[in-house]
Design a protein around this motif. Structure first.
Motif, mmCIF file in Angstrom:
data_model
loop_
_atom_site.group_PDB
_atom_site.id
_atom_site.type_symbol
_atom_site.label_atom_id
_atom_site.label_comp_id
_atom_site.label_asym_id
_atom_site.label_seq_id
_atom_site.Cartn_x
_atom_site.Cartn_y
_atom_site.Cartn_z
ATOM 1 N N MET A 1 0.697 -1.136 0.017
ATOM 2 C CA MET A 1 -0.074 0.088 0.032
ATOM 3 C C MET A 1 0.776 1.256 0.026
ATOM 4 N N PHE A 2 0.588 2.110 -0.706
ATOM 5 C CA PHE A 2 1.226 3.418 -0.741
ATOM 6 C C PHE A 2 0.311 4.442 -0.207
ATOM 7 N N LYS A 3 0.889 5.284 0.796
ATOM 8 C CA LYS A 3 0.177 6.472 1.373
ATOM 9 C C LYS A 3 0.748 7.691 0.994
ATOM 10 N N HIS A 4 -0.290 8.987 0.927
ATOM 11 C CA HIS A 4 0.192 9.836 0.355
ATOM 12 C C HIS A 4 -0.683 10.989 1.142
ATOM 13 N N THR A 5 -0.230 12.347 1.808
ATOM 14 C CA THR A 5 -0.827 12.926 2.569
ATOM 15 C C THR A 5 -1.182 14.247 1.660
ATOM 16 N N VAL A 6 -2.241 14.792 1.844
ATOM 17 C CA VAL A 6 -2.422 16.254 1.151
ATOM 18 C C VAL A 6 -3.184 16.940 2.245
ATOM 19 N N THR A 7 -2.987 18.223 2.085
ATOM 20 C CA THR A 7 -3.629 19.195 3.057
ATOM 21 C C THR A 7 -4.419 20.082 2.120
ATOM 22 N N PRO A 8 -5.842 19.793 2.296
ATOM 23 C CA PRO A 8 -6.550 20.863 1.326
ATOM 24 C C PRO A 8 -6.369 22.235 1.569
ATOM 25 N N GLN A 9 -6.449 22.890 0.174
ATOM 26 C CA GLN A 9 -5.967 24.229 0.043
ATOM 27 C C GLN A 9 -7.495 25.009 -0.090
ATOM 28 N N PHE A 10 -7.365 26.089 0.028
ATOM 29 C CA PHE A 10 -8.588 26.994 0.022
ATOM 30 C C PHE A 10 -9.451 26.538 -1.243
ATOM 31 N N LEU A 11 -8.499 26.600 -2.575
ATOM 32 C CA LEU A 11 -9.030 26.453 -3.754
ATOM 33 C C LEU A 11 -9.741 25.152 -3.936
ATOM 34 N N ASP A 12 -9.464 24.057 -2.986
ATOM 35 C CA ASP A 12 -10.013 22.884 -3.018
ATOM 36 C C ASP A 12 -11.783 22.948 -2.357
ATOM 37 N N ILE A 13 -11.867 24.008 -1.720
ATOM 38 C CA ILE A 13 -12.904 23.875 -1.085
ATOM 39 C C ILE A 13 -14.257 24.650 -1.802
ATOM 40 N N ASP A 14 -15.457 23.962 -1.961
ATOM 41 C CA ASP A 14 -16.531 24.684 -2.602
ATOM 42 C C ASP A 14 -17.259 25.497 -1.646
ATOM 43 N N GLY A 15 -18.600 25.978 -2.249
ATOM 44 C CA GLY A 15 -19.480 26.794 -1.418
ATOM 45 C C GLY A 15 -20.016 26.038 -0.239
ATOM 46 N N MET A 16 -20.132 24.750 -0.281
ATOM 47 C CA MET A 16 -20.525 24.178 0.707
ATOM 48 C C MET A 16 -19.627 23.717 2.016
ATOM 49 N N LYS A 17 -18.442 24.401 1.572
ATOM 50 C CA LYS A 17 -17.407 24.520 2.650
ATOM 51 C C LYS A 17 -16.607 22.925 2.982
ATOM 52 N N HIS A 18 -16.709 22.185 2.013
ATOM 53 C CA HIS A 18 -16.086 20.985 1.857
ATOM 54 C C HIS A 18 -15.577 20.722 0.597
ATOM 55 N N ALA A 19 -14.448 19.644 0.705
ATOM 56 C CA ALA A 19 -13.647 19.572 -0.668
ATOM 57 C C ALA A 19 -14.411 19.121 -1.663
ATOM 58 N N ASN A 20 -14.101 19.941 -3.048
ATOM 59 C CA ASN A 20 -14.722 19.624 -4.190
ATOM 60 C C ASN A 20 -14.435 18.297 -4.867
ATOM 61 N N ASN A 21 -15.286 17.821 -5.503
ATOM 62 C CA ASN A 21 -14.973 16.361 -6.305
ATOM 63 C C ASN A 21 -13.744 16.385 -6.934
ATOM 64 N N ILE A 22 -13.584 17.698 -7.696
ATOM 65 C CA ILE A 22 -12.428 17.487 -8.548
ATOM 66 C C ILE A 22 -11.096 17.601 -8.015
ATOM 67 N N ALA A 23 -11.245 18.160 -7.003
ATOM 68 C CA ALA A 23 -10.101 18.318 -5.806
ATOM 69 C C ALA A 23 -9.613 16.764 -5.504
ATOM 70 N N ILE A 24 -10.718 16.243 -5.060
ATOM 71 C CA ILE A 24 -10.427 14.604 -4.615
ATOM 72 C C ILE A 24 -9.841 13.813 -5.653
#
Length: 141
Positions: free
Chosen positions: A1-24
């Motif tokens: 298994m590979f593990k990779h950590t990302v920190t959501p950026q402001f541009l990853d967040i949509d109007g509902m205040k959660h991560a956008n599908n495209i960001a994921i």
């Protein structure tokens, strides 16, 4: 298994205040980089060197992910065929599974526009990261 950590950026967040599908989708693609390197170590996108094509990607959004808290992407192999393989992936935030998905990747020669068998040496490397998709969550908790 590979593990990779990302920190959501402001541009990853949509109007509902959660991560956008495209960001994921982008995070999942970033996390596949070690798998891409098995086929093209220098990640050169020259058609003479690059031998992979994504033919299917699907995601199940299990829970919301939010700004400011790291997300761990876990990537593993669930199937290896003659010329294709399937990558299972999970996104975890605060110890909870938030998104899961799978991607089918084909070993492809762009110059001849043909599918080609995965070399035995690469299959062996892929096998080192093979897990049943339903067990991956259990194994790494």
């Amino acid at each position: 298994m590979f593990k990779h950590t990302v920190t959501p950026q402001f541009l990853d967040i949509d109007g509902m205040k959660h991560a956008n599908n495209i960001a994921i989708a982008n995070w999942f693609d970033q996390a596949k980089t070690p798998l891409y390197r098995l086929f093209t170590p220098d990640l050169d996108l020259n058609p003479e060197k690059w031998k992979l094509i994504i033919v299917k990607a699907e995601f199940d959004y299990v829970g919301e992910m939010f700004y400011g808290e790291d997300v761990e992407i876990r990537s593993f192999i669930t199937r290896i065929g003659n010329s294709s393989f399937t990558v299972g992936q999970e996104a975890w935030q605060n110890g909870k599974l938030r998104t899961k998905g799978q991607t089918v990747i084909v070993h492809h020669d762009y110059l001849s526009d043909k599918t080609i068998p995965i070399p035995a040496s690469i299959k062996k490397l892929l096998e080192e990261h093979m897990e049943a998709s339903d067990k991956a969550s259990e194994l790494s908790n």
